[in-house]
Each structure stands twice: as C-alpha cells, then as structure tokens.
Scaffold this active site. Sequence first.
Site, PDB file in Angstrom:
ATOM      1  N   ASP A   1      -5.122  64.280   1.104  1.00  0.00           N
ATOM      2  CA  ASP A   1      -6.543  64.171   1.437  1.00  0.00           C
ATOM      3  C   ASP A   1      -6.739  63.866   2.928  1.00  0.00           C
ATOM      4  O   ASP A   1      -5.772  63.761   3.696  1.00  0.00           O
ATOM      5  CB  ASP A   1      -7.159  63.080   0.543  1.00  0.00           C
ATOM      6  CG  ASP A   1      -8.599  63.376   0.149  1.00  0.00           C
ATOM      7  OD1 ASP A   1      -9.286  64.090   0.887  1.00  0.00           O
ATOM      8  OD2 ASP A   1      -9.039  62.858  -0.896  1.00  0.00           O
TER       9      ASP A   1
ATOM     10  N   ASP B   1     -16.330  68.400  -1.813  1.00  0.00           N
ATOM     11  CA  ASP B   1     -16.057  68.237  -3.250  1.00  0.00           C
ATOM     12  C   ASP B   1     -17.041  68.996  -4.140  1.00  0.00           C
ATOM     13  O   ASP B   1     -18.251  68.999  -3.895  1.00  0.00           O
ATOM     14  CB  ASP B   1     -16.142  66.755  -3.631  1.00  0.00           C
ATOM     15  CG  ASP B   1     -15.010  65.952  -3.028  1.00  0.00           C
ATOM     16  OD1 ASP B   1     -14.213  66.513  -2.247  1.00  0.00           O
ATOM     17  OD2 ASP B   1     -14.923  64.747  -3.343  1.00  0.00           O
TER      18      ASP B   1
HETATM   19  C1  GLA Z   1     -11.854  63.250  -1.767  1.00  0.00           C
HETATM   20  C2  GLA Z   1     -11.290  64.539  -2.355  1.00  0.00           C
HETATM   21  C3  GLA Z   1     -11.535  64.545  -3.851  1.00  0.00           C
HETATM   22  C4  GLA Z   1     -10.842  63.335  -4.477  1.00  0.00           C
HETATM   23  C5  GLA Z   1     -11.350  62.052  -3.834  1.00  0.00           C
HETATM   24  C6  GLA Z   1     -10.562  60.838  -4.296  1.00  0.00           C
HETATM   25  O1  GLA Z   1     -13.234  63.191  -1.893  1.00  0.00           O
HETATM   26  O2  GLA Z   1     -11.894  65.651  -1.755  1.00  0.00           O
HETATM   27  O3  GLA Z   1     -11.052  65.742  -4.436  1.00  0.00           O
HETATM   28  O4  GLA Z   1      -9.449  63.466  -4.295  1.00  0.00           O
HETATM   29  O5  GLA Z   1     -11.270  62.120  -2.415  1.00  0.00           O
HETATM   30  O6  GLA Z   1     -10.955  59.661  -3.671  1.00  0.00           O
END
Ligand code: GLA
Length: 390
Positions: free
Chosen positions: A159, A215
């Site tokens: 991430d 996301d």
């Molecule tokens: C980010 C990523 C998500 C998830 C969250 C977890 O937002 O893009 O897919 O992994 O972190 O905290």
Amino acid sequence: MLKVYRLPALTCIAVATLAGCHRTVLVATAPAGGLAPTPPMGWNSWNKFGCRIDEQLIRGTADAMVSSGMKDAGYRYVNIDDCWEAPERDANGNLTTDSQRFPSGMKALADYVHSKGLKLGIYSSAGTGTCQRRPASLDHEVADARTFAAWGIDYLKYDNCNNQNRPALERYKAMGNALKATGRPIVYSLCEWGRNKPWEWGRTVGGDLWRTTGDIRDSWDSMLHILDQQVGLEKYSGPNAWNDPDMLEVGNGRMSNAEYIAHFSLWALLNAPLIAGNDLRSMNDSTRAILTNRDVIAVDQDWGGMQGHKVRDDGELEVWVKPMSSGDRAVVLLNRGSTAARIAASMSEIGLSGARHGARDLWTHRDTTVDGELATTLAPHSAAMYLVHH
Ligand code: GLA
C-alpha cells in the site's frame, strides 16, 4: 526480452513501441515463468471485514474456497489485508503478528492454507505505517521481505499510506528488490492507487499487478467510476503485469444481482485480478454462481494481446470488447442508466469481418447465431456478456 504475439491476421513483436502494428502491445517483456502469467485469482479480507480479521476467518475462508467450488474454478490466493500486524515491531525490529487475533502465528496459518492447495497473501505499506496505522515497511524492506518469505507468504499487497512524500518508484523498487532477494516466489501487488501512473513503471520494479485507482466501494456508482478510469490503460497490461481496478464487491449486499453480474463481467473483460471481497463462508447461491462462472473466468484468464476496452460510448449505453487468443471477441454490452434500453453492436465494431457468427451468452450459457449485429435489450443497471466466434 522480445516476445512474438500472434494476433488475428497480424504478427507483432512486442518492443517498447510498435511501428506497423495496429495494436500497440507494450506488454509481455516479463521473463517466461513469471508469477502471474494470468490475472491472479483469490480473496482478500478488506472489502467485507476491514480490521475485523483473525486466524479463524482466514482458515474458514480457505475451507470455503475449497468447499464452494471456487478453488476448482481457479481461485488460489487467500489474502490478509491491513490489521494483521502487532502494534509494534519486536525487540529485533521485525514485523510481528497481532497475537490476539492470530495466536497460532503466521507460519502456522500459511501451513494450513498451503495444506488446502491454496496460497497465502499478506499486506504492508511503502510507508512508515499502514493505512490503519500499524507498522509498515518503508526502510525495513529487506527484513520484512525475509520475514514474509520465512512465514511462507506467496503474495504481497503493498500500500501507499504514510509514504513521507518519498518517490513512489524508489519505494516500490526497494520492496521489489527485497522480495526477489528472498528467492521465494511472492506475487507483488502494487497499491499506490494510480497516483504515479504505475502502469508505466510497475513492471520495472518487479510488480506483477498494480492498482489503477482509489478504493472501490460496494455501489454501482463507485464501480462505474473505477471503470471509467480504465479507459486508455489497455495497452499497459499483459502477462505478469496486470492493471488492477481493485477487488470485487460481488456478494457484499449493496448492489443488485444484475449490478454484480455487470461488475464481474467488466472486471473479467479488463483482465482484472479476480480477488473476491465477500464472506465466502456464508455466500448465497447467486453470489457463488457469479464468482464461479467459468465462461466469464475463461475470458479473464485468456490473453489475446490486449485487455478489454471501450469501443463505443453512447452515454448510458456502452460496448466493451476484448480480443481472445483464439481470434474470438468477448463483448460486454452495458446499460449504466435507469431505464431499460436496446443496444446493438455491429460485427465490425467488435473487430470481426462478415455478418454471421456463432456466439455464446456467457451468463445464460446458450449458444446462438448473430447476423450483422449483436443486439439485446438491457434492464437498467445491467450488462450482458458474449463470446462471438471469429
Ligand atoms: C488502502 C487500500 C485498501 C485497503 C486499505 C487498508 O485504502 O487501498 O485496498 O488495503 O488501505 O487499510
């Protein structure tokens, strides 16, 4: 490395640019035997469970992946997202597992998942903390990659939170190199949300796939918003280098069945990683039927030289097409709008010559013949998907 692609009626040699080749194929310079020759398939804890994860969930999910038929349909990776980490590194500075949630430890969990013929994935961030503020791997890449390898991890989602504004390429390369140095095959999934155009450099840092957007949420609008951001990225994907429009929301309850069918159809057409994000232990039959639709999965897993892309946009109505390695065309007809509508695509629009072609409806599994155009009436917020034979 050069690789020759035989495209319908045309042979391209994949190099940085392709003069004289009407399809630009930037892909497939990955060495033979890469870790993701087809888009990875599996499950991830985040979309449904967020931080509410523990080893029982992961074991139960592995069991369900087998008993539901998902393993037989091709799903392999059981991926733990954020919140598996203990709040602090151990006395030696190593990442360690939250012992309340994972009392048996990560190695035992990997052994269990492997005993089912499945693979275990884990998560960290190219920052000083994860998005949920657990310890993360920036400047700890070598030690953390070794820890993951020692546990038997097969897949890392990496991430972008708390990245200290340091250059993405450098941060992602450090982990790519560290993973490679372990000698263990670990699929490397970049998750920097498309901020720095990872499709342009992801493969150079050892990435097997990269998120292209922020996301996903479990809504029609969110799914379409992500879809719209895939336009133009088709030339960057290919074996061992996949565009990732984020994990599936199928079965999480806030979209209709028809909307989930559209979501799954489009993701397959895009050669997206098919990473389920629902509770596999309790899914109903319609969710399972979507996730295990082998006709649709076969489209996702086939590489015909380019991921699917939009060939027509009439506002609410769209036509998406993907060339298959056989020369057939996979087609998604999409109605984004809130009224039923007829949609028709000509054979030339989908890249086929001649009028009459055999076709298969990939959701009803019925074979049919099309003459001149592929047409149907679509309910609001729905899609149909076909394989039209060449
Ligand atoms: C980010 C990523 C998500 C998830 C969250 C977890 O937002 O893009 O897919 O992994 O972190 O905290």
